[in-house]
Design a protein around this motif. Structure first.
Motif, PDB file in Angstrom:
ATOM      1  N   ARG A  16       0.847  -1.193   0.000  1.00 37.36           N
ATOM      2  CA  ARG A  16       0.000   0.000   0.000  1.00 37.36           C
ATOM      3  C   ARG A  16       0.885   1.247   0.000  1.00 37.36           C
ATOM      4  N   GLY A  17       0.235   2.403  -0.007  1.00 38.35           N
ATOM      5  CA  GLY A  17       0.928   3.679   0.172  1.00 38.35           C
ATOM      6  C   GLY A  17       2.016   3.967  -0.833  1.00 38.35           C
ATOM      7  N   ILE A  18       3.118   4.518  -0.363  1.00 39.70           N
ATOM      8  CA  ILE A  18       4.214   4.933  -1.237  1.00 39.70           C
ATOM      9  C   ILE A  18       4.805   3.738  -1.977  1.00 39.70           C
ATOM     10  N   GLY A  19       4.941   2.604  -1.284  1.00 36.20           N
ATOM     11  CA  GLY A  19       5.506   1.422  -1.928  1.00 36.20           C
ATOM     12  C   GLY A  19       4.696   0.980  -3.121  1.00 36.20           C
ATOM     13  N   LEU A  20       3.379   0.920  -2.976  1.00 35.57           N
ATOM     14  CA  LEU A  20       2.501   0.543  -4.083  1.00 35.57           C
ATOM     15  C   LEU A  20       2.572   1.591  -5.192  1.00 35.57           C
ATOM     16  N   GLY A  21       2.634   2.859  -4.800  1.00 38.09           N
ATOM     17  CA  GLY A  21       2.762   3.925  -5.793  1.00 38.09           C
ATOM     18  C   GLY A  21       4.040   3.803  -6.598  1.00 38.09           C
ATOM     19  N   LEU A  22       5.137   3.426  -5.950  1.00 33.83           N
ATOM     20  CA  LEU A  22       6.412   3.251  -6.646  1.00 33.83           C
ATOM     21  C   LEU A  22       6.352   2.073  -7.607  1.00 33.83           C
ATOM     22  N   VAL A  23       5.694   1.000  -7.195  1.00 34.38           N
ATOM     23  CA  VAL A  23       5.528  -0.149  -8.088  1.00 34.38           C
ATOM     24  C   VAL A  23       4.844   0.287  -9.381  1.00 34.38           C
ATOM     25  N   GLY A 188       8.366  13.137   2.086  1.00 37.90           N
ATOM     26  CA  GLY A 188       7.399  14.177   2.406  1.00 37.90           C
ATOM     27  C   GLY A 188       6.390  13.659   3.414  1.00 37.90           C
ATOM     28  N   TRP A 189       5.549  14.568   3.888  1.00 40.90           N
ATOM     29  CA  TRP A 189       4.471  14.179   4.804  1.00 40.90           C
ATOM     30  C   TRP A 189       3.293  13.798   3.922  1.00 40.90           C
ATOM     31  N   VAL A 190       3.088  12.482   3.770  1.00 40.18           N
ATOM     32  CA  VAL A 190       2.210  11.957   2.731  1.00 40.18           C
ATOM     33  C   VAL A 190       0.914  11.406   3.315  1.00 40.18           C
ATOM     34  N   MET A 194       0.249   5.777   7.555  1.00 37.71           N
ATOM     35  CA  MET A 194       1.254   6.249   8.502  1.00 37.71           C
ATOM     36  C   MET A 194       1.230   7.765   8.624  1.00 37.71           C
ATOM     37  N   GLY A 195       1.081   8.457   7.484  1.00 36.16           N
ATOM     38  CA  GLY A 195       1.127   9.917   7.494  1.00 36.16           C
ATOM     39  C   GLY A 195      -0.090  10.569   8.116  1.00 36.16           C
ATOM     40  N   GLY A 196      -1.235   9.888   8.022  1.00 33.43           N
ATOM     41  CA  GLY A 196      -2.449  10.421   8.627  1.00 33.43           C
ATOM     42  C   GLY A 196      -3.183  11.410   7.740  1.00 33.43           C
ATOM     43  N   PRO A 197      -4.374  11.834   8.156  1.00 33.88           N
ATOM     44  CA  PRO A 197      -5.239  12.675   7.324  1.00 33.88           C
ATOM     45  C   PRO A 197      -4.798  14.128   7.213  1.00 33.88           C
ATOM     46  N   ASN A 198      -3.870  14.570   8.066  1.00 37.35           N
ATOM     47  CA  ASN A 198      -3.425  15.970   8.031  1.00 37.35           C
ATOM     48  C   ASN A 198      -2.188  16.180   7.179  1.00 37.35           C
ATOM     49  N   ALA A 199      -1.723  15.125   6.519  1.00 39.89           N
ATOM     50  CA  ALA A 199      -0.513  15.214   5.704  1.00 39.89           C
ATOM     51  C   ALA A 199      -0.671  16.241   4.584  1.00 39.89           C
ATOM     52  N   LEU A 200       0.474  16.688   4.058  1.00 34.64           N
ATOM     53  CA  LEU A 200       0.480  17.829   3.138  1.00 34.64           C
ATOM     54  C   LEU A 200       0.423  17.452   1.663  1.00 34.64           C
ATOM     55  N   ILE A 201       0.865  16.252   1.303  1.00 36.05           N
ATOM     56  CA  ILE A 201       0.885  15.867  -0.117  1.00 36.05           C
ATOM     57  C   ILE A 201       0.287  14.475  -0.283  1.00 36.05           C
ATOM     58  N   ASP A 202      -0.119  14.171  -1.523  1.00 38.07           N
ATOM     59  CA  ASP A 202      -0.661  12.841  -1.774  1.00 38.07           C
ATOM     60  C   ASP A 202       0.441  11.906  -2.259  1.00 38.07           C
TER      61      ASP A 202
END
Length: 235
Positions: A16-23, A188-190, A194-202
């Motif tokens: 999920r998350g950044i790892g899945l996005g990188l894939v 970044g704060w994603v 882990m980053g949560g709903p207040n993070a700054l970038i998608d």
């Protein structure tokens, strides 16, 4: 199998998350992707990508299980690896204040965030040496910066990423003679679990930035600590 001309990346923490996005980003760019996660049977979105793209192979891997790491390295023996992205991470309990550190959780955070990237680098070092140019990207965090720490707290996660930065620096020196570039990256704060709903970038913005850095990186960058936009972060 990976062709001689096709680039090959191995990424941990891809469910999920950044790892899945990188894939997804590397598949879209024509790379061969070895995606690792603890429970592929639960990673429905990740495994469904294999039906759409033959360049993706998903492996079950717990990065804290060093026998599993060695087994995967044995399975990929002789396969060149251009890029190793140590993305798997664990935050641990949030809001840990002075006097309330849980030792067992701290050990778990260190095992995932600091020790695992070192064991992955050691296990896949032969594969990286087979590539024309190779890179190890350790997913760090700005909170691991000593100079940038103005708030205190965060003992578990903060210290694990500071330690990962130290590991990254040593790797960059030890592997220089093998022409392997090693960097620490802050995504970044994603907006992730882990980053949560207040993070700054998608996730997309983070992944685009991270891949742009890794696409243009050179041995001159080895040992650097950068954020997703390419800005250098003080140690």
């Amino acid at each position: 199998m990976v062709s001689k001309t096709q680039k090959h990346v191995l990424i941990t923490g891809t469910n999920r998350g950044i790892g899945l996005g990188l894939v997804k980003a590397y598949l879209n760019d024509g790379w061969r992707v070895s995606a690792c996660c603890r429970s592929p049977e639960d990673a429905i979105e990740l495994t469904s990508l294999m039906e759409l793209d033959d360049d993706l192979v998903v492996y079950g891997l717990d990065v804290t299980n060093y026998d599993e790491i060695q087994s995967l390295a044995s399975a990929l023996k002789g396969v060149p690896l251009d890029l190793l992205i140590n993305n798997a991470g664990y935050y641990g309990p949030k809001g840990v204040s002075f006097g309330n550190t849980n030792v067992s959780e701290w050990e778990k955070v260190f095992t995932v965030n600091t020790i695992a990237p070192q064991k992955m680098a050691e296990a896949f070092h032969p594969n990286l040496c087979l590539a024309d140019t190779a890179c190890i990207a350790n997913m760090s965090s700005k909170v691991g910066s000593m100079e940038d720490n103005h708030s205190g707290g965060g003992y578990l996660y903060r210290s694990s990423k500071a330690a990962l930065n130290s590991v990254t620096k040593s790797q960059s020196l030890d592997l220089a003679e093998d022409d392997i570039t090693v960097v620490a990256l802050h995504p970044g704060w994603v907006l992730t679990d882990m980053g949560g709903p207040n993070a700054l970038i998608d996730i997309e913005a983070s992944v685009i930035g991270l891949k742009r850095i890794l696409d243009t990186i050179s041995p001159l960058n080895t040992g650097e600590f950068m954020d997703f936009s390419g800005q250098e972060i003080p140690w």
